[in-house]
Design a protein around this motif. Sequence first.
Motif, PDB file in Angstrom:
ATOM      1  N   ARG A  63      -0.815   1.316  -9.894  1.00  0.00           N
ATOM      2  CA  ARG A  63      -0.956   2.494  -9.039  1.00  0.00           C
ATOM      3  C   ARG A  63      -2.404   2.938  -9.053  1.00  0.00           C
ATOM      4  NH1 ARG A  63       2.533   6.216 -12.441  1.00  0.00           N
ATOM      5  NH2 ARG A  63       1.974   4.653 -13.988  1.00  0.00           N
ATOM      6  N   SER A  64      -2.854   3.561  -7.989  1.00  0.00           N
ATOM      7  CA  SER A  64      -4.176   4.144  -8.074  1.00  0.00           C
ATOM      8  C   SER A  64      -4.280   5.357  -7.175  1.00  0.00           C
ATOM      9  CB  SER A  64      -5.252   3.118  -7.718  1.00  0.00           C
ATOM     10  OG  SER A  64      -5.064   2.696  -6.394  1.00  0.00           O
ATOM     11  N   ARG A  65      -5.203   6.229  -7.545  1.00  0.00           N
ATOM     12  CA  ARG A  65      -5.398   7.448  -6.772  1.00  0.00           C
ATOM     13  C   ARG A  65      -6.368   7.163  -5.631  1.00  0.00           C
ATOM     14  NH1 ARG A  65      -5.484  12.095 -11.527  1.00  0.00           N
ATOM     15  NH2 ARG A  65      -3.830  11.115 -12.745  1.00  0.00           N
ATOM     16  N   PRO A  66      -6.351   7.999  -4.580  1.00  0.00           N
ATOM     17  CA  PRO A  66      -7.309   7.781  -3.495  1.00  0.00           C
ATOM     18  C   PRO A  66      -8.741   7.768  -4.036  1.00  0.00           C
ATOM     19  CG  PRO A  66      -5.722   9.473  -2.896  1.00  0.00           C
ATOM     20  CD  PRO A  66      -5.478   9.148  -4.334  1.00  0.00           C
ATOM     21  N   ALA A  67      -9.542   6.910  -3.449  1.00  0.00           N
ATOM     22  CA  ALA A  67     -10.916   6.759  -3.945  1.00  0.00           C
ATOM     23  C   ALA A  67     -11.726   8.024  -3.686  1.00  0.00           C
ATOM     24  CB  ALA A  67     -11.572   5.575  -3.253  1.00  0.00           C
ATOM     25  N   SER A  76     -13.103  13.437  -5.341  1.00  0.00           N
ATOM     26  CA  SER A  76     -12.324  13.192  -4.130  1.00  0.00           C
ATOM     27  C   SER A  76     -11.898  14.547  -3.583  1.00  0.00           C
ATOM     28  CB  SER A  76     -11.118  12.320  -4.496  1.00  0.00           C
ATOM     29  OG  SER A  76     -10.110  12.480  -3.545  1.00  0.00           O
ATOM     30  N   SER A  77     -11.867  14.679  -2.247  1.00  0.00           N
ATOM     31  CA  SER A  77     -11.597  15.994  -1.657  1.00  0.00           C
ATOM     32  C   SER A  77     -10.116  16.339  -1.661  1.00  0.00           C
ATOM     33  CB  SER A  77     -12.159  16.045  -0.242  1.00  0.00           C
ATOM     34  OG  SER A  77     -11.689  14.934   0.498  1.00  0.00           O
ATOM     35  N   ARG A 115      -9.279  23.326  -1.815  1.00  0.00           N
ATOM     36  CA  ARG A 115      -9.564  24.266  -0.727  1.00  0.00           C
ATOM     37  C   ARG A 115     -11.064  24.516  -0.526  1.00  0.00           C
ATOM     38  NH1 ARG A 115     -10.640  29.290  -3.100  1.00  0.00           N
ATOM     39  NH2 ARG A 115      -9.649  29.581  -5.131  1.00  0.00           N
ATOM     40  N   PHE A 116     -11.858  24.321  -1.604  1.00  0.00           N
ATOM     41  CA  PHE A 116     -13.319  24.469  -1.429  1.00  0.00           C
ATOM     42  C   PHE A 116     -13.824  23.472  -0.379  1.00  0.00           C
ATOM     43  CE2 PHE A 116     -14.000  25.483  -6.258  1.00  0.00           C
ATOM     44  CZ  PHE A 116     -13.225  26.629  -6.121  1.00  0.00           C
ATOM     45  N   LEU A 117     -13.149  22.345  -0.315  1.00  0.00           N
ATOM     46  CA  LEU A 117     -13.696  21.211   0.441  1.00  0.00           C
ATOM     47  C   LEU A 117     -13.006  21.015   1.790  1.00  0.00           C
ATOM     48  CD1 LEU A 117     -13.816  18.822  -2.636  1.00  0.00           C
ATOM     49  CD2 LEU A 117     -15.719  20.119  -1.681  1.00  0.00           C
ATOM     50  N   GLU A 118     -12.118  21.975   2.147  1.00  0.00           N
ATOM     51  CA  GLU A 118     -11.338  21.811   3.376  1.00  0.00           C
ATOM     52  C   GLU A 118     -12.226  21.592   4.600  1.00  0.00           C
ATOM     53  OE1 GLU A 118      -8.805  25.208   3.466  1.00  0.00           O
ATOM     54  OE2 GLU A 118      -7.280  24.224   2.225  1.00  0.00           O
ATOM     55  N   ASN A 119     -13.311  22.334   4.662  1.00  0.00           N
ATOM     56  CA  ASN A 119     -14.153  22.236   5.855  1.00  0.00           C
ATOM     57  C   ASN A 119     -15.450  21.480   5.600  1.00  0.00           C
ATOM     58  OD1 ASN A 119     -12.388  23.717   7.557  1.00  0.00           O
ATOM     59  ND2 ASN A 119     -12.988  25.542   6.389  1.00  0.00           N
ATOM     60  N   GLY A 163     -19.270  16.131   4.635  1.00  0.00           N
ATOM     61  CA  GLY A 163     -20.382  15.275   4.195  1.00  0.00           C
ATOM     62  C   GLY A 163     -19.930  14.315   3.106  1.00  0.00           C
ATOM     63  N   ASP A 164     -20.878  13.548   2.562  1.00  0.00           N
ATOM     64  CA  ASP A 164     -20.514  12.630   1.487  1.00  0.00           C
ATOM     65  C   ASP A 164     -21.225  12.950   0.174  1.00  0.00           C
ATOM     66  OD1 ASP A 164     -23.044  11.870   2.069  1.00  0.00           O
ATOM     67  OD2 ASP A 164     -22.571   9.775   2.531  1.00  0.00           O
ATOM     68  N   ALA A 165     -21.988  14.036   0.135  1.00  0.00           N
ATOM     69  CA  ALA A 165     -22.652  14.408  -1.117  1.00  0.00           C
ATOM     70  C   ALA A 165     -22.786  15.921  -1.201  1.00  0.00           C
ATOM     71  CB  ALA A 165     -24.034  13.768  -1.196  1.00  0.00           C
ATOM     72  N   LEU A 166     -22.615  16.428  -2.412  1.00  0.00           N
ATOM     73  CA  LEU A 166     -22.767  17.868  -2.643  1.00  0.00           C
ATOM     74  C   LEU A 166     -23.748  18.063  -3.789  1.00  0.00           C
ATOM     75  CD1 LEU A 166     -19.103  19.215  -2.546  1.00  0.00           C
ATOM     76  CD2 LEU A 166     -21.001  20.019  -1.118  1.00  0.00           C
ATOM     77  N   LYS A 167     -24.683  18.988  -3.573  1.00  0.00           N
ATOM     78  CA  LYS A 167     -25.651  19.257  -4.631  1.00  0.00           C
ATOM     79  C   LYS A 167     -25.198  20.485  -5.416  1.00  0.00           C
ATOM     80  CE  LYS A 167     -30.015  20.507  -3.881  1.00  0.00           C
ATOM     81  NZ  LYS A 167     -31.394  20.474  -3.438  1.00  0.00           N
TER      82      LYS A 167
END
Lengths: 514, 423
Positions: B328-332, B352-353, B398-402, B405-409
């Motif tokens: 089994r694996s979780r979404p990447a 992962s979001s 929920r922080f990432l709902e909107n 992008g692919d990177a967060l600083k």
Amino acid sequence: MSRGSRLSTIEVGGFRLGRAGIANVTCATCAGGGERYVGVVKDVVVIGGGVVGCAIARALTHYRIDVALVEREVEVGFGTSKANSGIIHAGHHTTPGTVKGELVWRGNQMWQDLANELGFGFFQNGDLTIAFDEDELLTLETIESIGKERGVTGLELWGPDRIHREEPNVSKEALAALHGPTAAVVNPYEACFALIDDAVDNGLQLLVGRPVTAITPEGSHLVVHVGDEHIATRCVINAAGLYADRVCRMVGIELPIRARKGEEYLLDKRLSGIVRRTIFPCPTPTSKGILVIPTYDGTIMVGPTAELVDDKEDLSTTSAGAAHVFEMAQRLVPGISERDCIAEFAGLRAVAPDDDFVIGATRVPGFINAAGVQSPGLTAAPAIAEEIVALIADGGLDLSPKPDLKSPAPRPVRVSELGLSELEQLVFSDNRYAHIVCRCEMVTEGEIADAIERGARTLDGVKFRTRAGMGRCQGGFCTSRCMQLLSDAHDVPIHDITKRGPGTWVVCEREERT
Amino acid sequence: MTRLAIRYDVVIVGGGPGGMSAAIGALEAGADRVLIVDREIELGGILNQCIHNGFGLHHFGEELTGPEYASRLIEELLDHRIDVATDSYVLDVDADRTLTVASPSTGITRVQAGAVVLAMGARERTRGAIRIPGSRPSGIMTAGLAQKFVNQLGYLPGRRAVILGSGDIGLIMARRLALEDVEVHGVYELMPHANGLTRNIVQCLHDFDIPLHLSTTVVGIEGSRRLERVAVAPVDENFEPDLARATEIECDTLLVSIGLIPENELSAKLGLRMDPTTGGPVVSSTMETSRDGVFAAGNVVHIHDLVDFVSQEALLAGRCAGEFATGRSRPADNIRLLAGANVASIVPHTISSDREHVVYLRVRRSMEKSWLRLGEVYEKRLRYVVPAEMVSLKVRPRFLENFHGDALKIDIVPREEPGGDDE
């Protein structure tokens, strides 16, 4: 049997040995006076168990004579030799017209055979002396011609392209380099242990942990006082390194020996392979400079400094020394960083007048010097031993070969150097080789037990024989385990195990609470 | 045990708190065959020499000593079927997850693992790493080795001690030696702030009248056989010592407590991608390294302040390893985390979001009242931050709902506005 010294600068004259047999003499100098000494007269007593003393002792035990070696430290190789860089010099660096200049190339040619015979590690990695400008290039050309005249083989001047093809991490500023393919590296202490183990197997009497306190001429003998023990001998070899002056004074000879300190810095194995050859800067008239040395064990070492000091026990490293070493090393190999330093240490070279070796007979009958041996002393040691053997033969000692010479014990196993199938074989016969004690250097209980059996009695003795504790954690993990093994083997409590002999205790007993 | 199986679902390298917690995680995730390999003769790792209390408040909800914390984990393991190879050493791990194990009782054995968890912990930095000038007498050792001698072997490292570095082990050992009537002259710290937890400063130094000298370091070591004295001197803001103000202290023992280094020899053999700021492997939100099926947790990834956080991180690593081994694996992960202002390091390196994560940060320098900002999607007030204490951040889906992008600083910046509730 006279073999004759091949060394043109050594004068052999007025040298004679005492009689063999039983000594029955009165020792006038001892406390209380008039103590009598009775015992078998040794043929030769070697004072000093550094690489020079060990090489001499080993060479002598191949003859039918009775030899002892006295060392003040608890194990051999614990003085200057322990801090040696381990370079077998190519043969072209040393000044012509000196004793050391004559012995360096002869010694160089003997090491490969010695390593094969005794089974210690030897790797001919070659050296490279770098010139950064035209003046330095002229110096390299001079050194090259000195070397060629001496017979040093393979010397070759390289231009920048060749340098960077062979050693891509050497500074791009290098204008030229002199390649000496005959240079090699060994473990200086491993060499000492291998030499002394072989000598002991062939009848050497080894006395460690006991300094010589006096030497008195008694009749035709010399009596060497080692604590309460007196050893009458026909011949004394003074290989006492830094303290050769003190030993000379015991027989009334003045030979000033000064100490020149060299600081060395060991770098993490991460940098292993940054250079393959030993890298020298262009030498100045007084110094070989700071080198980048790929040691036999694969770590990179940078150093040594060269500074005369007054205190012969001063093995301190200094901030100024570190700064100098790293600045100079980075000039040669810019990828070297002081952040990679895992350990530092210092050694003291024994410096005689004129900066040359003092090898030869003296006005005291039976007293021979092998003193003032500084760089390239390790390289020259086997040749020095050959000289001493010749001197003794000239002095009239009958050197007939020992008929029942024991072949050297096999080299101690190093698990880190074994392939997996070899290790499996070994573990099958002794499961202690599957018990990892030092994880940085992959040293097993089997190797430590073997080192203890071969004579290791201190933590440093174990460390220098097996590398346990030499890695990046510097003994943080294995110290207590090594102490336990030493304690079990010697049947002494853990608090009696020392780092390197008396006074160097590691832990003490808890006080009982009332 | 006398024999190891040829195949395991999950093999864990290291039987300290990280390794044991990972094993529990793997079992919870449904892995049947789990093996822990440890080089000591019993499980517990460094906890076994930490006989002081202060462990377990977060993970077990009560205060425990190190050995008690270890036995809690051992008891949990005893409820399951698990193989434990003690006195055993992992010589090598291949890319196909074959481990070579050496042990006096089983010889050299090869073991195939569905998933591997690296939990080798850390080692201590030594005197050599900081190059203190002076001689090399006996009497200088790391605080952790001294702790082993005192607490496990029953010997003292000496009678008069100086401690260099205010790491937690050094502080704990200052108190431990004081309790054994060893004269402890003081703790000397190069930085202008202590490197250990505040509670250890109070309980180990203040309560025992042991002075802490900040912005001061050891500049000299004397003694040709045993240590006889050290010289200490204050340092300026560039950490250069003022030798004119050096003073000498008579002592026979110098303990160094100058930090831990993740123990990554095996990671290097595996060619894992490493993070130079943590000294450990780069890991995803499932604690998987750059090699498939090789997970890592605990101090081998980054140095933790508390064993409780090691357990929590290792439980996750173990669960994910168990899932991986059973197909089994979780979404990447789809978002990289980047260290911004005043952030020295971040673990994990990606998230992962679609699920919740705990992200651990370490700051570069102390700061009163500040904002922790996760890109532009979330911000949080912090009362204070210090390099010695890890900051944890719960990242909720929920922080990432909107966020697309692919990177967060992540930045930690001063908070100047007046008022507001502190968290």
